[in-house]
Structures are given as structure tokens and as C-alpha cells.
Design an enzyme around this catalytic site. Sequence first.
Site, PDB file in Angstrom:
ATOM      1  N   LYS A   1      -4.445  -6.027 -15.628  1.00  5.63           N
ATOM      2  CA  LYS A   1      -3.819  -7.295 -14.986  1.00  5.63           C
ATOM      3  C   LYS A   1      -3.744  -6.704 -13.866  1.00  5.63           C
ATOM      4  O   LYS A   1      -2.660  -6.250 -13.456  1.00  5.63           O
ATOM      5  CB  LYS A   1      -2.757  -7.156 -16.433  1.00  5.63           C
ATOM      6  CG  LYS A   1      -1.247  -8.470 -16.017  1.00  5.63           C
ATOM      7  CD  LYS A   1      -0.172  -8.491 -16.375  1.00  5.63           C
ATOM      8  CE  LYS A   1       0.523  -7.660 -15.163  1.00  5.63           C
ATOM      9  NZ  LYS A   1       0.561  -8.511 -13.217  1.00  5.63           N
TER      10      LYS A   1
ATOM     11  N   GLU B   1       2.351   4.777  -9.089  1.00  3.58           N
ATOM     12  CA  GLU B   1       1.887   4.901  -7.712  1.00  3.58           C
ATOM     13  C   GLU B   1       2.791   4.110  -7.486  1.00  3.58           C
ATOM     14  O   GLU B   1       2.353   2.189  -7.251  1.00  3.58           O
ATOM     15  CB  GLU B   1       0.738   4.258  -7.267  1.00  3.58           C
ATOM     16  CG  GLU B   1       0.174   5.316  -6.005  1.00  3.58           C
ATOM     17  CD  GLU B   1       0.722   4.227  -5.032  1.00  3.58           C
ATOM     18  OE1 GLU B   1       1.575   4.229  -4.482  1.00  3.58           O
ATOM     19  OE2 GLU B   1      -0.511   3.818  -4.803  1.00  3.58           O
TER      20      GLU B   1
ATOM     21  N   CYS C   1       2.787   0.632   0.754  1.00  7.50           N
ATOM     22  CA  CYS C   1       3.757   1.383   0.228  1.00  7.50           C
ATOM     23  C   CYS C   1       3.515   2.872   1.285  1.00  7.50           C
ATOM     24  O   CYS C   1       4.393   3.698   0.483  1.00  7.50           O
ATOM     25  CB  CYS C   1       3.088   2.078  -1.894  1.00  7.50           C
ATOM     26  SG  CYS C   1       1.459   2.779  -1.393  1.00  7.50           S
TER      27      CYS C   1
ATOM     28  N   GLU D   1      12.929   0.827   1.000  1.00  6.38           N
ATOM     29  CA  GLU D   1      11.834   0.238   0.692  1.00  6.38           C
ATOM     30  C   GLU D   1      11.022  -1.241   1.916  1.00  6.38           C
ATOM     31  O   GLU D   1      12.306  -2.033   1.158  1.00  6.38           O
ATOM     32  CB  GLU D   1      10.921   0.451   0.000  1.00  6.38           C
ATOM     33  CG  GLU D   1       9.018   0.214   0.329  1.00  6.38           C
ATOM     34  CD  GLU D   1       8.469   0.612  -0.645  1.00  6.38           C
ATOM     35  OE1 GLU D   1       8.319   0.264  -1.867  1.00  6.38           O
ATOM     36  OE2 GLU D   1       7.395   0.920   0.153  1.00  6.38           O
TER      37      GLU D   1
HETATM   38  C1  SIN Z   1      -0.870   0.876  -1.539  1.00  6.49           C
HETATM   39  O1  SIN Z   1      -0.321   0.168  -0.822  1.00  6.49           O
HETATM   40  O2  SIN Z   1      -0.118   0.413  -3.074  1.00  6.49           O
HETATM   41  C2  SIN Z   1      -2.078   1.636  -1.241  1.00  6.49           C
HETATM   42  C3  SIN Z   1      -1.717   1.591   0.218  1.00  6.49           C
HETATM   43  C4  SIN Z   1      -3.357   2.311   0.958  1.00  6.49           C
HETATM   44  O3  SIN Z   1      -4.416   2.341   0.367  1.00  6.49           O
HETATM   45  O4  SIN Z   1      -3.968   2.568   1.492  1.00  6.49           O
END
Ligand code: SIN
Length: 497
Positions: A194, A269, A303, A399
Site C-alpha cells: 500500500k 523504518e 527521515c 522531527e
Molecule cells: C526515508 O526518508 O525514508 C529514506 C531516505 C533515504 O533513503 O535516503
Amino acid sequence: MSSVLSTAPTGLAALPPGARQLLRDSCLIDGRWQAALDGRTFAVDDPATGATIGRVPLMGAAEADAAVAAAGRAQQLWARRTAKDRAAVLDRWAAALRERRADLAAILTLEQGKPLAEASAEIEYAASFLTFFAAEAPRITGEIIPGHRPDARIMVLRQAAGVAACITPWNFPAAMVTRKAAPALAAGCTVVLKPAEQTPLTALAVAALGELSGLPAGTLNVITGDAPAIGRVWCDHPAVRVLSFTGSTEVGKLLAERGARTVKRLSLELGGNAAFLVFADADLDAAVEGAVLSKFRHSGQTCVCTNRFLVEDSVAEEFTARFAERIATLRVGNGFHEGTDVGPLIDDDAVAKVTGHLSDAVGRGAALLAGGETEPGSRFVTPALVGGVTADMRVMTEETFGPLAAVARFGSEQEALALANNTRSGLAGYLWTRDLARSWRVSEGLEVGMVGVNTGFLSVETAPFGGVKESGLGREGSRHGIEEFLDLKYLCLGGIG
Ligand code: SIN
């Protein structure tokens, strides 16, 4: 900071004819492109303008269940194929992505907003996971362990776990699809996926190319729609053996709790709060370039983006001044316009979060040194810099996920580490120093899954991507990424010799 002024086409008008052919308004279940059972759809927006650019099915529990059933039927057959066979399909899929790179990049920019050059780089990044895990498939080997009795031998098999449910984010709509699906399929798992509601078009286009590359019916099923309803079915379904999610820590925890009922294997993640440590002996020009990359790549919406700049007292003023100067050169604009460095944020909530962090910091005494402007209703925020930040401000504790850089100071290496580790997140960290011994000490002391030493960029398919603490479980990419989709099975052979 300046804006890009251009008359080049944007929105749907910017799509090349090949990209239009890849647009889908239905979902892939069991090798068939289908509408929602009740015919409902939802709109997809261009974040640069808010205009609707397409509609996709609003699927829910019934379709989520049908997708798992299809994946379950396909799984044994797929796993029984030779690893080389599975690899050949993944290699063809990678080639298709590379061949249609310009078309896919245009769809990605259209629904996600990132500058076209970044979108194009993401398509190559997406293809790299397919190429990498195609090569890993034939390397799924077992072990033979000496017997515990003279007549016994122990063998260890690594087998596909079963059906893998993958839930992907809006910030990397192509690469997070393949970062999950490629290792799963290479291992012999089948996939139900999804994509985020904000960016389904890229995932559907990538899936369409997977189908054309020879993925058998049911091996990859992609549905769009009601995230909580779909998530609940996949968490509860006994046939789903792996749940792989990229997104917020908040949602990751909900999935982990719900998945515990059926003892799911989890690959999570989640959010980060990366610190970027600049020591007095650092190459400041390089550190500023690294800071721009790490903070403003994709408008600060990754992230692993730096959230907190921590700079040693003696160079703090100089670093901040040079950083502000460099930020002033960044151009804000529509992702389709050449020269754009910073595109729009994904939605109004994202804008509210950035502006909220900025006003919180300034309200508590931080100095606004650059940017931070936005207009009512716009998703563009000019790259911002605040100095004199303290540990209690929201820019330090949460964040931001946007183009706001916050600089605080430290006096010693020990203090730098204490500040950097003062968070429940532990995804990425960065440090800048010319001192080799310090680079080891600080890298070892940072409570994170990934460290950039004298670099602001970490992401590559060959390295294990993932976090510690509340930033997640498991790793994606690298040879470790495939382990999330494999079960160990031990065979005890008696009566030998
Ligand atoms: C992400 O922000 O989830 C992945 C970032 C990346 O692979 O550089």
C-alpha cells in the site's frame, strides 16, 4: 533565497506522453487491474498547486484481504522458481525503470513535488535496489554444522517467510517500493503493498512496469485507499508473515502492537531526529555543503535529514554565517522548473509543522537568520535558519520534516554527544572533524543506526539503512535487507555414518 521564475509547463501539462501511458486509476490484485469493490475513489493532488491530478481506488478491508489471498496462492510457485529465474525478472524490472526514468520522474514530481532532477535520481535509486537484490537472490545459501552426535549432521536452510505486507511513504514514492519489494521477491516472498495516499501514482506506475517485466499474477499486489482499514487486515491476517513499514514512529508503534497479535516479523523504518555535529577542526566549507545537502535535500522531507545542528562554540558564529549565506542561494519553485532546489511541502499539515516549530523557537528566544516565509494556502516555505536554539525547543525535540535548520552550540565532545543522544530517536547522525581518533570515538558514541563522517549523504543500496531506539527495527538495503524476508529452518539429520 530566491524563487525560480519560469514559464515551462507544470502539473499534468508537464507530463511527457510516455508518462501518461504509465498513469493508472486502478489497483493491481492477482494480475488484474481493478477498481474498488464499491467503486469509490479518492483524489491525488499536485502539492505545488493543490490541483487534483488524478483519482485512484479507495479500497479497504475486502480488497486488502483479496490481495493477501492472491499473494498466498502465488507464493509457493514463486518460491519454487530458481533464484536465477526470480533474479531475471527483477533485472528486467530494473531495466524497465531505467528505460522509463524520465516518464517515472515526471509522475513523481507531479504528485510529490520534489525537483525533477531529484525525482530522476530517485528512479535510479529505486532501480538500484532491484539490481542489487537480483544479485542477492542466488546468494541465499544455507549452512552445515558439525553434528552433536557422531551419527548426526545439522543443516540450516534459509527459506522465504511467506507473504510480505509493505506500507510505503510519500517522501520516496518509487525507491521505498523497490527497497521493500525487491528483497522480498528475491527471497521468494510475495508482496501486498500500500503506497501512501499522497503519492499512489508512482507506485502504481512502478508496479505496472513490474508486471510487464514478468512478475507472475499475485506476486506483487498494490492497493490504494483506507490506510487504517488495510493496515488492520494485514496486521491480523495469519498468512502475512512480514510487515515492512516506513513512516512515522507513532504509526509504527500501532502496527507493532497490532502485529503482535499474530506474531508478525517486523521491519520498521521510522522517524529520526538526526544531529549534525561540527567540531572546531572541521573543514567548514565542506561542512556547510554537507549541511545544505543533509537539511534541504527534498525540502527537508527525508527521515535522515538533519534536524539539529550542533556546532562547537569557537566556530559556531562562522559556520552559521556561512550557512546563512549558502541558504540564500537556494531557489524555491515548482519541481518542474529547471533550477529549483527546494520544492513544495507535501501538504498543509507539513507546512503547519514547520511554521509551528519556527514560531516556537523564535517565541522562546531563538534568532531567525534566514527564510521561513510562506503565504496563506501555499505549500512553499523558504529555507529557514534559526540560531541560539536550546534543548527545550520543538525544533530540537521533534522531527521537523521540512526546510528549517536549527543551530545550537556545544563546548566539548562529551557535551556534543550528550546533546546528540538526548532523544528517543536513533536513525542517523553526522559529524565533521579532521581528527581521525575523534571521528571513531564520536561515531561509536552516537546512538544511531547510521553515521555520516564528513558527509551529509548516506543513502545507497549497498549499505544497511535503519535505526536504533524508537527509529525502528531491522535493516533495508545491503545483504542484511534480505534477511527480513527469510526464515531459518534447521534440519537435524540422524543415522549418518
Ligand atoms: C526515508 O526518508 O525514508 C529514506 C531516505 C533515504 O533513503 O535516503
